[in-house]
Design an enzyme around this catalytic site. Structure first.
Site, mmCIF file in Angstrom:
data_model
loop_
_atom_site.group_PDB
_atom_site.id
_atom_site.type_symbol
_atom_site.label_atom_id
_atom_site.label_comp_id
_atom_site.label_asym_id
_atom_site.label_seq_id
_atom_site.Cartn_x
_atom_site.Cartn_y
_atom_site.Cartn_z
ATOM 1 N N ARG A 158 0.878 -26.129 4.771
ATOM 2 C CA ARG A 158 0.560 -25.912 3.356
ATOM 3 C C ARG A 158 0.353 -24.416 3.085
ATOM 4 O O ARG A 158 0.876 -23.873 2.113
ATOM 5 C CB ARG A 158 -0.679 -26.691 2.953
ATOM 6 C CG ARG A 158 -1.011 -26.510 1.464
ATOM 7 C CD ARG A 158 -2.244 -27.260 1.000
ATOM 8 N NE ARG A 158 -2.226 -28.637 1.427
ATOM 9 C CZ ARG A 158 -3.256 -29.264 1.992
ATOM 10 N NH1 ARG A 158 -4.395 -28.636 2.203
ATOM 11 N NH2 ARG A 158 -3.167 -30.523 2.338
ATOM 12 N N ASP A 204 -4.861 -7.264 6.647
ATOM 13 C CA ASP A 204 -4.165 -8.374 5.979
ATOM 14 C C ASP A 204 -4.216 -9.645 6.823
ATOM 15 O O ASP A 204 -3.329 -10.477 6.750
ATOM 16 C CB ASP A 204 -2.727 -7.978 5.658
ATOM 17 C CG ASP A 204 -1.911 -7.637 6.907
ATOM 18 O OD1 ASP A 204 -2.488 -7.610 8.012
ATOM 19 O OD2 ASP A 204 -0.706 -7.391 6.766
ATOM 20 N N HIS A 245 -3.177 1.837 -2.719
ATOM 21 C CA HIS A 245 -4.212 0.918 -2.241
ATOM 22 C C HIS A 245 -4.786 0.023 -3.336
ATOM 23 O O HIS A 245 -5.220 -1.095 -3.046
ATOM 24 C CB HIS A 245 -5.336 1.706 -1.557
ATOM 25 C CG HIS A 245 -4.877 2.319 -0.268
ATOM 26 N ND1 HIS A 245 -4.753 1.601 0.895
ATOM 27 C CD2 HIS A 245 -4.473 3.578 0.031
ATOM 28 C CE1 HIS A 245 -4.311 2.380 1.857
ATOM 29 N NE2 HIS A 245 -4.124 3.592 1.359
ATOM 30 N N ASP A 292 -5.120 -3.893 -2.731
ATOM 31 C CA ASP A 292 -6.374 -4.629 -2.941
ATOM 32 C C ASP A 292 -6.168 -5.803 -3.888
ATOM 33 O O ASP A 292 -6.682 -6.902 -3.651
ATOM 34 C CB ASP A 292 -7.462 -3.708 -3.488
ATOM 35 C CG ASP A 292 -7.940 -2.678 -2.469
ATOM 36 O OD1 ASP A 292 -7.632 -2.841 -1.260
ATOM 37 O OD2 ASP A 292 -8.613 -1.716 -2.874
ATOM 38 N N ASN A 312 0.825 -1.208 0.000
ATOM 39 C CA ASN A 312 0.000 0.000 0.000
ATOM 40 C C ASN A 312 0.859 1.257 0.000
ATOM 41 O O ASN A 312 0.591 2.198 -0.747
ATOM 42 C CB ASN A 312 -0.934 0.028 1.216
ATOM 43 C CG ASN A 312 -2.150 -0.842 1.044
ATOM 44 O OD1 ASN A 312 -2.469 -1.289 -0.043
ATOM 45 N ND2 ASN A 312 -2.835 -1.094 2.136
#
Length: 105
Positions: free
Chosen positions: A58, A38, A8, A12, A3
């Site tokens: 994983r 996040d 932004h 996104d 960001n």
């Protein structure tokens, strides 16, 4: 960092790409949700700790291998994973989330 460096719109796009990868990795083993910013969470039902650990590993590998590209820049990501097993001592979803957050450190 994405960001701040790229804006932004890039952040996104990163979250969308990462969410797709995580969701594919979780598959039918659980439910993936974005908790905010996040942060993501996975809720698994009727799952043993070994199976949860395998999924966490994983997810760790998926994120470690992922490279986000934006306008000739490449970003690699880090991840922290906290596992919490449901027990009678946990009194609320908020307490469980707090314990998972603490387990990340």
């Amino acid at each position: 960092m994405v960001n701040d460096t790229c804006g932004h719109k890039a952040g996104d796009a990163l979250l969308q790409q990462l969410a797709r990868l995580l969701d594919e990795s979780v598959g039918r083993k659980g439910v993936l949700s974005r908790l905010g910013g996040d942060e993501f969470g996975v809720l698994m039902a009727k799952t043993g700790t070994d199976e949860a650990y395998v999924l966490a590993t994983r997810l760790l590998n998926v994120v470690s291998d992922f490279r986000f590209m934006w306008e000739n820049r490449v970003f690699s990501l880090g991840i922290s994973i906290g596992l919490v097993e449901r027990s009678a001592e946990i009194n609320s979803p908020e307490q469980m989330m707090s314990m998972a957050d603490a387990a990340c450190y």
